[in-house]
Design a protein around this motif. Structure first.
Motif, PDB file in Angstrom:
ATOM      1  N   ARG A  80       0.782  -1.318   0.034  1.00 54.72           N
ATOM      2  CA  ARG A  80       0.162   0.100  -0.041  1.00 54.72           C
ATOM      3  C   ARG A  80       0.866   1.293  -0.072  1.00 54.72           C
ATOM      4  O   ARG A  80       0.542   2.016  -1.024  1.00 54.72           O
ATOM      5  CB  ARG A  80      -0.951   0.023   1.237  1.00 54.72           C
ATOM      6  CG  ARG A  80      -1.924   1.368   1.261  1.00 54.72           C
ATOM      7  CD  ARG A  80      -2.855   1.144   2.406  1.00 54.72           C
ATOM      8  NE  ARG A  80      -3.735  -0.018   2.649  1.00 54.72           N
ATOM      9  CZ  ARG A  80      -4.328  -0.470   3.562  1.00 54.72           C
ATOM     10  NH1 ARG A  80      -4.169   0.574   4.869  1.00 54.72           N
ATOM     11  NH2 ARG A  80      -5.337  -1.298   3.286  1.00 54.72           N
ATOM     12  N   PRO A  81       1.861   1.424   1.004  1.00 49.54           N
ATOM     13  CA  PRO A  81       2.414   2.809   0.951  1.00 49.54           C
ATOM     14  C   PRO A  81       3.508   2.836  -0.357  1.00 49.54           C
ATOM     15  O   PRO A  81       3.660   4.014  -0.852  1.00 49.54           O
ATOM     16  CB  PRO A  81       3.136   2.735   2.181  1.00 49.54           C
ATOM     17  CG  PRO A  81       3.273   1.357   2.690  1.00 49.54           C
ATOM     18  CD  PRO A  81       2.119   0.739   2.063  1.00 49.54           C
ATOM     19  N   VAL A  82       3.774   1.614  -0.930  1.00 47.96           N
ATOM     20  CA  VAL A  82       4.859   1.529  -1.797  1.00 47.96           C
ATOM     21  C   VAL A  82       4.279   2.165  -3.290  1.00 47.96           C
ATOM     22  O   VAL A  82       4.711   3.041  -3.781  1.00 47.96           O
ATOM     23  CB  VAL A  82       5.416   0.416  -2.140  1.00 47.96           C
ATOM     24  CG1 VAL A  82       6.603   0.279  -3.335  1.00 47.96           C
ATOM     25  CG2 VAL A  82       6.280  -0.135  -0.934  1.00 47.96           C
ATOM     26  N   VAL A  83       2.882   1.495  -3.368  1.00 47.59           N
ATOM     27  CA  VAL A  83       2.104   1.861  -4.517  1.00 47.59           C
ATOM     28  C   VAL A  83       1.548   3.414  -4.451  1.00 47.59           C
ATOM     29  O   VAL A  83       1.654   4.081  -5.484  1.00 47.59           O
ATOM     30  CB  VAL A  83       0.954   0.962  -4.775  1.00 47.59           C
ATOM     31  CG1 VAL A  83      -0.025   1.674  -5.825  1.00 47.59           C
ATOM     32  CG2 VAL A  83       1.345  -0.364  -5.008  1.00 47.59           C
ATOM     33  N   MET A  84       1.373   3.958  -3.279  1.00 51.34           N
ATOM     34  CA  MET A  84       0.895   5.121  -3.087  1.00 51.34           C
ATOM     35  C   MET A  84       2.081   6.366  -3.333  1.00 51.34           C
ATOM     36  O   MET A  84       1.778   7.234  -4.172  1.00 51.34           O
ATOM     37  CB  MET A  84       0.330   5.487  -1.761  1.00 51.34           C
ATOM     38  CG  MET A  84      -0.833   5.057  -1.597  1.00 51.34           C
ATOM     39  SD  MET A  84      -1.535   5.129  -0.013  1.00 51.34           S
ATOM     40  CE  MET A  84      -1.962   6.819  -0.137  1.00 51.34           C
ATOM     41  N   SER A  85       3.302   6.014  -3.031  1.00 56.01           N
ATOM     42  CA  SER A  85       4.624   6.608  -3.163  1.00 56.01           C
ATOM     43  C   SER A  85       4.865   6.794  -4.979  1.00 56.01           C
ATOM     44  O   SER A  85       5.215   7.640  -5.288  1.00 56.01           O
ATOM     45  CB  SER A  85       5.754   6.295  -2.386  1.00 56.01           C
ATOM     46  OG  SER A  85       5.376   6.347  -1.000  1.00 56.01           O
ATOM     47  N   GLY A  86       4.592   5.559  -5.396  1.00 60.80           N
ATOM     48  CA  GLY A  86       4.814   5.537  -6.936  1.00 60.80           C
ATOM     49  C   GLY A  86       3.887   6.420  -7.473  1.00 60.80           C
ATOM     50  O   GLY A  86       4.445   6.954  -8.698  1.00 60.80           O
ATOM     51  N   GLY A  87       2.857   6.311  -7.187  1.00 62.12           N
ATOM     52  CA  GLY A  87       1.741   7.463  -7.828  1.00 62.12           C
ATOM     53  C   GLY A  87       2.161   8.689  -7.832  1.00 62.12           C
ATOM     54  O   GLY A  87       2.073   9.501  -8.937  1.00 62.12           O
ATOM     55  N   LEU A  88       2.715   9.191  -6.525  1.00 65.51           N
ATOM     56  CA  LEU A  88       3.279  10.676  -6.558  1.00 65.51           C
ATOM     57  C   LEU A  88       4.436  10.816  -7.501  1.00 65.51           C
ATOM     58  O   LEU A  88       4.497  11.892  -8.220  1.00 65.51           O
ATOM     59  CB  LEU A  88       3.470  10.824  -5.058  1.00 65.51           C
ATOM     60  CG  LEU A  88       2.451  10.899  -4.202  1.00 65.51           C
ATOM     61  CD1 LEU A  88       3.050  11.043  -2.643  1.00 65.51           C
ATOM     62  CD2 LEU A  88       1.487  12.048  -4.527  1.00 65.51           C
TER      63      LEU A  88
END
Length: 427
Positions: A80-88
């Protein structure tokens, strides 16, 4: 949380499918439609096709080469935090690209920065999905990856319209806004703990074991060859059609036709992968070979009807090979090693993604047309389908070998009591 003996084949997994659907649309839908920007970049920076081709190729290569980083971070912190950071990161790269004054700026912004964001989103999401499904894994993957077909159908004409209204800088700003939705996709992910996880060790132990498995290494080589020619039409088909005298908007619409066929192919292949007995590798070999043949035939098609037929054939077969390609990997390495295995495969096959489009552009600059480019792309896919013939159980038609089981999985399931596999924390 309680450990499950095996994937639940549903539950919150369908929300992961939904997340993967939108995530694949916002990553590969943008990449596949980026050929619309290709002609604009050539004119704006007055550079040869080979140099401009490096923009998309660097983005694809960084996305794949950086996949082990996304896998390792997901193993430690969860997807979850990895994918959200990737979106940014993906959105920031497109935002900075709108201010570019040279190709180098585009290499760094779209290729490196957005590519890094895509590396943190795609692999962790697909690996998380694979852990939620077993019997219906091909169907779930096919449904998740239909987002690529739908977005390719919508994005190609949309981007062409944005270019005509706002020029390429304004269009990139709006693509940046679209990419921010990857953060929402990451928020839907929920990690799953399986009984076999402790037996495979940490990322280092998993990596060493995978590097000593011949079938996994041959599968990686096959996907690298397939990946070299896979993206060529999405980078150079619009330019090829303009060489034949097509207007930009109808040329972009042909990509949408291929995207519709791609969508149908993904769903059909996902259903067939679960319904037909035997290793999924056979379906992957079939679709890869058909994709290669359709690519090699593009240069001999000059009429509108022939080009549309080939676009449909290419779209269906290339879309069909994608879900089964991801379904083969858990059969080879097991669900416990899927994060590490998928990340390593994506990293190695980035060589193909990096060299494919520039090689095609180089052949175009040398020959004056795209004939050699499409023939070479088809040859790479046919070579990759040939390597798939060497994988285990490919020519075995017994029921016992229809779905090869990862080593150690059966023993783990017998050691875990059924009561411990259930409970309020099973998701």
């Amino acid at each position: 949380m309680a450990r499950r003996a095996g994937p639940p084949d549903g539950g919150w997994g369908w929300m992961v499918v939904l997340s993967a659907f939108f995530q694949s649309a916002l990553v590969f839908g943008v990449l596949r439609s980026f050929g619309v920007f290709f002609v604009e970049f050539v004119a704006a920076f007055e550079e040869p096709a080979a140099r401009v081709s490096w923009i998309a190729s660097i983005g694809i290569a960084v996305q794949q080469f950086g996949s082990p980083v996304g896998s390792a971070l997901s193993t430690k912190f969860g997807p979850r935090p990895v994918v959200m950071s990737g979106g940014l990161l993906a959105a920031l790269g497109m935002l900075l690209a709108s201010f570019a004054t040279s190709l180098t700026h585009l290499y760094l912004s779209i290729g490196l920065l957005s590519g890094s964001g895509w590396a943190l989103t795609f692999t962790p999401t697909l690996a998380c999905l694979s852990r939620y499904f077993s019997r219906r894994r091909s169907l779930a993957t096919g449904l998740a990856l239909t987002g690529v077909g739908l977005s390719s159908f919508a994005f190609a004409p949309l981007f062409q319209w944005l270019l005509s209204c706002y020029a390429w800088r304004g269009a990139l700003l709006l693509v940046s806004a679209l990419s921010l939705h990857l953060v929402v996709c990451g928020a839907l992910l929920r990690p799953l703990s399986l009984a076999e996880d402790p037996a495979v060790g940490g990322p280092g132990a998993q990596l060493m074991s995978l590097l000593h498995e011949g079938p996994f290494l041959r599968y990686t080589v096959a996907l690298t060859l397939i990946n070299t020619g896979f993206f060529i039409p999405y980078v150079h088909l619009v330019a090829h059609l303009q060489d034949l005298g097509w207007d930009p908007l109808p040329a972009a619409f042909l990509l949408s036709v291929a995207a519709i066929a791609d969508l149908v192919g993904r769903v059909a292949s996902g259903w067939l992968g679960d319904a037909i007995p035997g290793p999924v590798t056979r379906l992957l070999m079939l679709w890869s070979a058909l994709t290669g043949v359709s690519l090699a035939l593009f240069p001999v098609a000059h009429t509108s009807t022939a080009l549309v037929v080939l676009a449909v054939a290419y779209g269906f077969s290339s879309g069909a090979l994608t879900p089964v390609a991801f379904s083969v990997l858990p059969e080879l390495v097991g669900t416990a090693r899927i994060y590490c295995g998928l990340g390593l495969v994506q990293m190695v096959e980035s060589i193909g993604g990096l060299l494919g489009a520039p090689l095609s552009g180089y052949l175009r600059d040398m020959t004056g047309n795209y004939t050699a480019s499409f023939v070479a792309a088809g040859a790479f896919l046919l070579a990759g389908s040939g390597v798939l013939l060497t994988l285990p159980h490919f020519f075995c038609f017994s029921a016992a070998a229809s779905r090869p089981q990862a080593p150690g999985t059966e023993a783990l399931e017998t050691r875990v009591p059924p009561a411990k596999a259930e409970g309020p924390g099973e998701d």
